[in-house]
Design a protein around this motif. Structure first.
Motif, PDB file in Angstrom:
ATOM      1  N   UNK A 124      32.690  10.491  11.061  1.00  0.00           N
ATOM      2  CA  UNK A 124      33.560  10.442  10.015  1.00  0.00           C
ATOM      3  C   UNK A 124      35.165   9.756   9.844  1.00  0.00           C
ATOM      4  N   UNK A 125      35.473   9.558  11.552  1.00  0.00           N
ATOM      5  CA  UNK A 125      36.903   9.598  11.465  1.00  0.00           C
ATOM      6  C   UNK A 125      37.048   7.725  11.338  1.00  0.00           C
ATOM      7  N   UNK A 126      36.114   7.325  11.409  1.00  0.00           N
ATOM      8  CA  UNK A 126      36.245   5.784  11.399  1.00  0.00           C
ATOM      9  C   UNK A 126      35.782   5.203   9.676  1.00  0.00           C
ATOM     10  N   UNK A 127      35.200   6.365   9.153  1.00  0.00           N
ATOM     11  CA  UNK A 127      34.504   6.245   7.712  1.00  0.00           C
ATOM     12  C   UNK A 127      35.213   6.661   6.678  1.00  0.00           C
ATOM     13  N   UNK A 128      36.326   7.271   7.387  1.00  0.00           N
ATOM     14  CA  UNK A 128      36.777   8.800   6.522  1.00  0.00           C
ATOM     15  C   UNK A 128      37.921   8.949   6.768  1.00  0.00           C
ATOM     16  N   UNK A 129      38.226   8.293   7.321  1.00  0.00           N
ATOM     17  CA  UNK A 129      39.928   8.403   8.002  1.00  0.00           C
ATOM     18  C   UNK A 129      40.973   9.713   7.748  1.00  0.00           C
ATOM     19  N   UNK A 130      40.937   9.645   5.917  1.00  0.00           N
ATOM     20  CA  UNK A 130      42.353  10.432   5.497  1.00  0.00           C
ATOM     21  C   UNK A 130      41.630  11.355   5.869  1.00  0.00           C
ATOM     22  N   UNK A 131      40.430  11.360   5.165  1.00  0.00           N
ATOM     23  CA  UNK A 131      40.138  13.356   5.364  1.00  0.00           C
ATOM     24  C   UNK A 131      39.174  13.667   6.382  1.00  0.00           C
ATOM     25  N   UNK A 132      39.664  12.844   7.628  1.00  0.00           N
ATOM     26  CA  UNK A 132      38.904  13.735   8.895  1.00  0.00           C
ATOM     27  C   UNK A 132      39.315  14.805   9.327  1.00  0.00           C
ATOM     28  N   UNK A 133      40.407  15.572   8.737  1.00  0.00           N
ATOM     29  CA  UNK A 133      41.030  16.571   9.886  1.00  0.00           C
ATOM     30  C   UNK A 133      40.980  17.508   9.241  1.00  0.00           C
ATOM     31  N   UNK A 134      40.339  17.422   6.971  1.00  0.00           N
ATOM     32  CA  UNK A 134      39.669  18.073   6.779  1.00  0.00           C
ATOM     33  C   UNK A 134      38.474  19.143   7.068  1.00  0.00           C
ATOM     34  N   UNK A 217      25.217   7.311  11.236  1.00  0.00           N
ATOM     35  CA  UNK A 217      26.269   7.403  12.136  1.00  0.00           C
ATOM     36  C   UNK A 217      26.709   6.719  12.051  1.00  0.00           C
ATOM     37  N   UNK A 218      25.863   5.290  13.239  1.00  0.00           N
ATOM     38  CA  UNK A 218      26.383   4.162  13.324  1.00  0.00           C
ATOM     39  C   UNK A 218      25.973   3.213  12.647  1.00  0.00           C
ATOM     40  N   UNK A 219      24.746   2.848  11.563  1.00  0.00           N
ATOM     41  CA  UNK A 219      24.645   2.131  10.840  1.00  0.00           C
ATOM     42  C   UNK A 219      26.371   1.933  10.171  1.00  0.00           C
ATOM     43  N   UNK A 220      26.256   3.304   9.641  1.00  0.00           N
ATOM     44  CA  UNK A 220      27.364   3.579   8.343  1.00  0.00           C
ATOM     45  C   UNK A 220      28.228   2.775   9.105  1.00  0.00           C
ATOM     46  N   UNK A 221      29.158   3.345  10.073  1.00  0.00           N
ATOM     47  CA  UNK A 221      29.958   3.073  11.330  1.00  0.00           C
ATOM     48  C   UNK A 221      30.441   1.299  11.550  1.00  0.00           C
ATOM     49  N   UNK A 222      29.480   0.182  11.745  1.00  0.00           N
ATOM     50  CA  UNK A 222      29.296  -0.814  11.611  1.00  0.00           C
ATOM     51  C   UNK A 222      29.026  -1.438  10.182  1.00  0.00           C
ATOM     52  N   UNK A 223      28.588  -0.438   9.436  1.00  0.00           N
ATOM     53  CA  UNK A 223      29.089  -1.295   8.073  1.00  0.00           C
ATOM     54  C   UNK A 223      30.151  -1.335   8.242  1.00  0.00           C
ATOM     55  N   UNK A 233      42.015  -3.522  14.149  1.00  0.00           N
ATOM     56  CA  UNK A 233      40.955  -2.823  14.148  1.00  0.00           C
ATOM     57  C   UNK A 233      40.742  -2.715  14.038  1.00  0.00           C
ATOM     58  N   UNK A 234      39.661  -3.655  14.236  1.00  0.00           N
ATOM     59  CA  UNK A 234      37.620  -3.879  14.928  1.00  0.00           C
ATOM     60  C   UNK A 234      37.574  -3.559  15.819  1.00  0.00           C
ATOM     61  N   UNK A 235      38.511  -3.407  16.268  1.00  0.00           N
ATOM     62  CA  UNK A 235      37.811  -3.790  18.032  1.00  0.00           C
ATOM     63  C   UNK A 235      38.741  -2.284  18.523  1.00  0.00           C
ATOM     64  N   UNK A 236      39.223  -2.099  17.785  1.00  0.00           N
ATOM     65  CA  UNK A 236      39.948   0.270  18.659  1.00  0.00           C
ATOM     66  C   UNK A 236      39.117   0.930  17.607  1.00  0.00           C
ATOM     67  N   UNK A 237      38.563   0.241  16.716  1.00  0.00           N
ATOM     68  CA  UNK A 237      37.211   0.971  15.967  1.00  0.00           C
ATOM     69  C   UNK A 237      36.647   1.434  16.516  1.00  0.00           C
ATOM     70  N   UNK A 238      35.666   0.228  17.408  1.00  0.00           N
ATOM     71  CA  UNK A 238      34.719   0.057  18.086  1.00  0.00           C
ATOM     72  C   UNK A 238      34.909   1.120  19.601  1.00  0.00           C
ATOM     73  N   UNK A 239      35.947   0.865  20.086  1.00  0.00           N
ATOM     74  CA  UNK A 239      36.881   1.295  21.374  1.00  0.00           C
ATOM     75  C   UNK A 239      36.561   2.705  21.123  1.00  0.00           C
ATOM     76  N   UNK A 240      36.200   2.820  19.851  1.00  0.00           N
ATOM     77  CA  UNK A 240      36.458   5.141  20.476  1.00  0.00           C
ATOM     78  C   UNK A 240      35.037   5.751  20.477  1.00  0.00           C
ATOM     79  N   UNK A 241      33.981   4.613  19.922  1.00  0.00           N
ATOM     80  CA  UNK A 241      32.523   4.917  19.458  1.00  0.00           C
ATOM     81  C   UNK A 241      32.496   3.829  21.195  1.00  0.00           C
ATOM     82  N   UNK A 242      32.866   3.562  21.718  1.00  0.00           N
ATOM     83  CA  UNK A 242      32.152   2.861  23.282  1.00  0.00           C
ATOM     84  C   UNK A 242      31.742   3.807  24.336  1.00  0.00           C
ATOM     85  N   UNK A 243      32.350   4.620  24.521  1.00  0.00           N
ATOM     86  CA  UNK A 243      31.705   5.786  25.532  1.00  0.00           C
ATOM     87  C   UNK A 243      30.557   6.890  24.792  1.00  0.00           C
ATOM     88  N   UNK A 244      30.970   6.439  23.806  1.00  0.00           N
ATOM     89  CA  UNK A 244      29.974   7.534  23.140  1.00  0.00           C
ATOM     90  C   UNK A 244      28.675   7.325  23.240  1.00  0.00           C
TER      91      UNK A 244
END
Length: 312
Positions: A124-134, A217-223, A233-244
């Motif tokens: 949700x954070x990466x694919x729908x960032x504007x709706x994330x908090x909603x 989830x990760x298929x959609x994230x990678x896409x 932007x790509x690096x920042x997005x992937x870095x938020x998923x690295x630990x998980x």
């Protein structure tokens, strides 16, 4: 001697990693060290998240729940192992064994669902960032945790109640350092067909659905990330998923390795060592994975550690 049921209060023997008296002190020190590191590391993560207002977000809320679950898994298995080594006694009572089965299934099942929930959070954070908090509002996050816990408790109670119906023979040696439901069922003298069907069914449903959710989830994230024009932007997005991703790989990788090693070897010692890889090691390493790869956790931990001397 005939079969015995739970009314006769049978005792099980936990064979552990080794029966060599000269190695017992080393094994005790190893388990004690890993347990203390696990407890301290996960408590620090939980404390850092609760004390830093910048970390009061869905991702860190789920992370604090993961840390609590890791503490529960380790506490379910390791203290009894330490007590047995100290007392030079491998036995565990029927009630104690059943309690271990119940709490371990709850904790492991909850962690399984929690990893899927965390993957969905990243999706949700990466694919729908504007709706994330909603979408990921506090009420929905709380419902996800409660639902995961409820399913885990239900699954655990089902298996525990089915074990209660079994009778056991005289050979009650468990080739692990804790009571694991599959190993306990193998010791039964009664018909275990229904128990085995339930285990395969529960593993397929309660294990398969979270895994499929993580993969989706990760298929959609990678896409989504690959469509980003900015390399930063790509690096920042992937870095938020690295630990998980690291935690997911460790949790499922070690679990898969245990079952593969169990299928390829008949050695009880090898099975016990393999079981340690998914019941002790991931829970110990998870805090390090998040603290080393996550900048916000590093900052929160520095602040937390910096305040400690002020207390004294």
């Amino acid at each position: 001697m005939g079969p015995r049921n739970h009314t006769d209060a049978p005792e099980f023997l936990l064979l552990g990693l080794t029966d060599d008296p000269e190695l017992q002190s080393l094994i005790f020190s190893l388990f004690l060290s890993m347990y203390l590191v696990t407890i301290l590391g996960n408590l620090l993560i939980t404390w850092a998240v609760s004390s830093d207002s910048h970390l009061h977000t869905p991702m860190y809320f789920f992370l604090s729940n993961l840390s609590f679950t890791d503490i529960c898994i380790s506490t379910t298995t390791i203290p009894k192992t330490l007590a047995n080594i100290k007392a030079q006694n491998q036995s565990i009572t029927y009630i104690g064994c059943l309690t271990q089965i119940c709490f371990f299934l709850v904790s492991a099942g909850f962690e399984n669902f929690l990893l899927a929930v965390m993957a969905y959070d990243r999706y949700v954070a990466i694919c729908h960032p504007l709706k994330y908090m909603v979408i990921m509002n506090s009420r929905f996050c709380g419902l996800l945790i409660l639902f995961s816990l409820f399913i885990s408790i239900g699954n655990s109670l089902l298996h525990s109640l089915m074990v209660l119906q079994l009778t056991f023979c005289t050979n009650l040696e468990i080739p692990l350092f804790f009571c694991e439901v599959v190993q306990v069922i193998k010791l039964s003298c009664s018909d275990t067909l229904i128990n085995n069907i339930l285990i395969y069914f529960a593993t397929s449903i309660f294990g398969g659905i979270p895994v499929c959710g993580i993969i989706f989830s990760y298929t959609q994230i990678v896409s989504s990330v690959l469509r980003m024009p900015s390399v930063g932007g790509k690096y920042k997005a992937f870095s938020t998923c690295g630990s998980h991703l690291s935690v997911v790989s460790l949790f499922y990788g070690t679990g898969l390795g245990v079952y593969i090693s169990s299928a390829l070897t008949n050695s009880s010692r090898n099975t016990a060592v393999a079981s340690m890889m998914y019941t002790v090691i991931p829970q110990m390493l998870n805090p390090f994975i998040y603290s080393l790869r996550n900048r916000e956790i590093k900052v929160a931990l520095r602040k937390l550690i910096g305040k400690i001397p002020l207390v004294f």
